[in-house]
Design a protein around this motif. Structure first.
Motif, PDB file in Angstrom:
ATOM      1  N   PHE A 126      40.766  36.000  38.358  1.00 54.46           N
ATOM      2  CA  PHE A 126      41.311  35.690  37.039  1.00 54.46           C
ATOM      3  C   PHE A 126      42.319  36.749  36.604  1.00 54.46           C
ATOM      4  CE2 PHE A 126      40.618  36.062  32.324  1.00 54.46           C
ATOM      5  CZ  PHE A 126      41.303  34.912  31.980  1.00 54.46           C
ATOM      6  N   PHE A 127      41.993  38.022  36.813  1.00 52.72           N
ATOM      7  CA  PHE A 127      42.906  39.099  36.445  1.00 52.72           C
ATOM      8  C   PHE A 127      44.198  39.032  37.256  1.00 52.72           C
ATOM      9  CE2 PHE A 127      39.656  42.367  34.630  1.00 52.72           C
ATOM     10  CZ  PHE A 127      39.431  41.537  33.556  1.00 52.72           C
ATOM     11  N   ILE A 128      44.089  38.710  38.523  1.00 57.11           N
ATOM     12  CA  ILE A 128      45.288  38.573  39.355  1.00 57.11           C
ATOM     13  C   ILE A 128      46.153  37.440  38.840  1.00 57.11           C
ATOM     14  CG2 ILE A 128      46.105  37.916  41.659  1.00 57.11           C
ATOM     15  CD1 ILE A 128      43.687  39.488  42.765  1.00 57.11           C
ATOM     16  N   GLN A 129      45.537  36.324  38.490  1.00 61.64           N
ATOM     17  CA  GLN A 129      46.292  35.187  37.961  1.00 61.64           C
ATOM     18  C   GLN A 129      46.950  35.547  36.630  1.00 61.64           C
ATOM     19  OE1 GLN A 129      46.835  32.387  39.663  1.00 61.64           O
ATOM     20  NE2 GLN A 129      48.230  31.766  38.057  1.00 61.64           N
ATOM     21  N   ARG A 130      46.257  36.294  35.790  1.00 61.60           N
ATOM     22  CA  ARG A 130      46.849  36.743  34.522  1.00 61.60           C
ATOM     23  C   ARG A 130      48.084  37.593  34.770  1.00 61.60           C
ATOM     24  NH1 ARG A 130      44.507  37.219  29.534  1.00 61.60           N
ATOM     25  NH2 ARG A 130      45.275  39.358  29.387  1.00 61.60           N
ATOM     26  N   GLU A 131      48.013  38.472  35.748  1.00 60.01           N
ATOM     27  CA  GLU A 131      49.163  39.316  36.058  1.00 60.01           C
ATOM     28  C   GLU A 131      50.330  38.487  36.587  1.00 60.01           C
ATOM     29  OE1 GLU A 131      48.328  42.786  38.337  1.00 60.01           O
ATOM     30  OE2 GLU A 131      46.783  43.471  36.937  1.00 60.01           O
ATOM     31  N   LEU A 159      45.635  29.457  35.560  1.00 57.77           N
ATOM     32  CA  LEU A 159      45.000  30.460  34.707  1.00 57.77           C
ATOM     33  C   LEU A 159      43.834  29.840  33.944  1.00 57.77           C
ATOM     34  CD1 LEU A 159      45.043  33.353  33.614  1.00 57.77           C
ATOM     35  CD2 LEU A 159      46.627  32.568  31.862  1.00 57.77           C
ATOM     36  N   GLY A 160      44.019  28.634  33.448  1.00 59.20           N
ATOM     37  CA  GLY A 160      42.938  27.941  32.746  1.00 59.20           C
ATOM     38  C   GLY A 160      41.749  27.656  33.648  1.00 59.20           C
ATOM     39  N   ARG A 161      42.021  27.219  34.879  1.00 61.08           N
ATOM     40  CA  ARG A 161      40.933  26.950  35.827  1.00 61.08           C
ATOM     41  C   ARG A 161      40.171  28.223  36.156  1.00 61.08           C
ATOM     42  NH1 ARG A 161      44.974  23.966  38.480  1.00 61.08           N
ATOM     43  NH2 ARG A 161      45.032  25.533  40.121  1.00 61.08           N
ATOM     44  N   HIS A 162      40.879  29.322  36.354  1.00 67.42           N
ATOM     45  CA  HIS A 162      40.209  30.597  36.637  1.00 67.42           C
ATOM     46  C   HIS A 162      39.383  31.055  35.439  1.00 67.42           C
ATOM     47  CE1 HIS A 162      41.617  31.734  40.609  1.00 67.42           C
ATOM     48  NE2 HIS A 162      42.803  31.240  40.298  1.00 67.42           N
ATOM     49  N   GLY A 163      39.896  30.838  34.229  1.00 73.28           N
ATOM     50  CA  GLY A 163      39.143  31.200  33.031  1.00 73.28           C
ATOM     51  C   GLY A 163      37.834  30.437  32.920  1.00 73.28           C
ATOM     52  N   LEU A 164      37.861  29.159  33.274  1.00 74.51           N
ATOM     53  CA  LEU A 164      36.626  28.361  33.250  1.00 74.51           C
ATOM     54  C   LEU A 164      35.624  28.868  34.278  1.00 74.51           C
ATOM     55  CD1 LEU A 164      38.051  24.745  32.837  1.00 74.51           C
ATOM     56  CD2 LEU A 164      36.814  26.111  31.138  1.00 74.51           C
ATOM     57  N   GLY A 214      37.392  44.243  42.635  1.00 78.14           N
ATOM     58  CA  GLY A 214      38.200  44.658  43.770  1.00 78.14           C
ATOM     59  C   GLY A 214      37.432  45.183  44.962  1.00 78.14           C
ATOM     60  N   ILE A 215      36.127  45.183  44.889  1.00 80.35           N
ATOM     61  CA  ILE A 215      35.320  45.672  46.009  1.00 80.35           C
ATOM     62  C   ILE A 215      35.194  44.566  47.049  1.00 80.35           C
ATOM     63  CG2 ILE A 215      33.013  46.441  46.724  1.00 80.35           C
ATOM     64  CD1 ILE A 215      32.708  47.693  43.960  1.00 80.35           C
ATOM     65  N   VAL A 216      35.506  44.919  48.284  1.00 85.04           N
ATOM     66  CA  VAL A 216      35.361  43.955  49.385  1.00 85.04           C
ATOM     67  C   VAL A 216      34.004  44.199  50.032  1.00 85.04           C
ATOM     68  CG1 VAL A 216      36.295  43.177  51.583  1.00 85.04           C
ATOM     69  CG2 VAL A 216      37.843  43.926  49.768  1.00 85.04           C
ATOM     70  N   LEU A 247      50.789  38.713  32.071  1.00 84.27           N
ATOM     71  CA  LEU A 247      49.843  39.357  31.149  1.00 84.27           C
ATOM     72  C   LEU A 247      49.269  40.592  31.836  1.00 84.27           C
ATOM     73  CD1 LEU A 247      48.091  36.066  30.058  1.00 84.27           C
ATOM     74  CD2 LEU A 247      49.806  37.340  28.772  1.00 84.27           C
ATOM     75  N   ARG A 248      49.821  41.744  31.556  1.00 83.29           N
ATOM     76  CA  ARG A 248      49.459  42.967  32.276  1.00 83.29           C
ATOM     77  C   ARG A 248      48.185  43.625  31.779  1.00 83.29           C
ATOM     78  NH1 ARG A 248      52.290  41.069  35.809  1.00 83.29           N
ATOM     79  NH2 ARG A 248      54.507  41.465  35.909  1.00 83.29           N
ATOM     80  N   SER A 249      47.917  43.566  30.496  1.00 87.43           N
ATOM     81  CA  SER A 249      46.731  44.217  29.949  1.00 87.43           C
ATOM     82  C   SER A 249      45.544  43.261  30.017  1.00 87.43           C
ATOM     83  CB  SER A 249      46.976  44.630  28.498  1.00 87.43           C
ATOM     84  OG  SER A 249      45.790  45.161  27.952  1.00 87.43           O
ATOM     85  N   GLN A 250      44.435  43.769  30.502  1.00 83.56           N
ATOM     86  CA  GLN A 250      43.234  42.938  30.639  1.00 83.56           C
ATOM     87  C   GLN A 250      42.235  43.187  29.506  1.00 83.56           C
ATOM     88  OE1 GLN A 250      43.851  40.789  32.700  1.00 83.56           O
ATOM     89  NE2 GLN A 250      45.255  41.767  34.120  1.00 83.56           N
TER      90      GLN A 250
END
Length: 111
Positions: A75-80, A34-39, A105-107, A84-87
C-alpha cells in the motif's frame, strides 16, 4: 504589457491528444489500485485486531503481523507511485499498529 506565446504553440491540456488520454487512463488505474490496496490493508488489520482480541497463539500472531506488514508495505509503495510521499496520514487513518510498522520491508524466508 504581457507577452505570451501564440495559442498554437502553447501546450493545451484540455485537448484530447493521445498523450492526455493515456495520462488520464494511467492516473485512473493508479487511483483504482490504491483503493484496492487500501481495502486489503483494512481487512488485514481488522483480522489482526479480531484474532488478537480472541487470544490467538504466538505463531498465528506472527503470521497475521507478517501478512498485515506485507499488505501495508504494498500500500505504501502504491501511495508513493501516486505521488503521496508522507505515510503519516495513512498510518493515522488506518490505525496501523507499531508492531506492523516495525516489520515493513522485511523479506522473510519460508522454510
Amino acid at each position: 504589457m504581457t507577452v505570451r506565446p501564440p495559442q498554437a504553440l502553447a501546450p493545451s491540456f484540455s485537448k484530447e491528444t493521445g498523450l492526455n488520454i493515456l495520462e488520464y487512463e494511467l492516473m485512473s488505474e493508479r487511483a483504482d489500485s490504491l483503493g484496492r490496496h487500501g481495502l486489503k490493508v483494512e481487512k488485514a488489520l481488522a483480522l489482526l485486531a479480531e484474532r488478537l482480541a480472541a487470544g490467538c497463539g504466538e505463531t498465528e500472531r506472527e503470521d497475521l503481523l507478517d501478512d498485515a506488514a506485507d499488505k501495508v508495505w504494498a500500500f505504501f509503495i502504491q501511495r508513493e507511485m501516486c505521488g503521496l510521499r508522507s505515510q503519516k496520514d495513512a498510518i493515522r487513518r488506518y490505525g496501523i499498529p507499531p508492531a506492523v510498522i516495525a516489520r515493513l520491508g522485511i523479506v522473510r524466508r519460508k522454510p
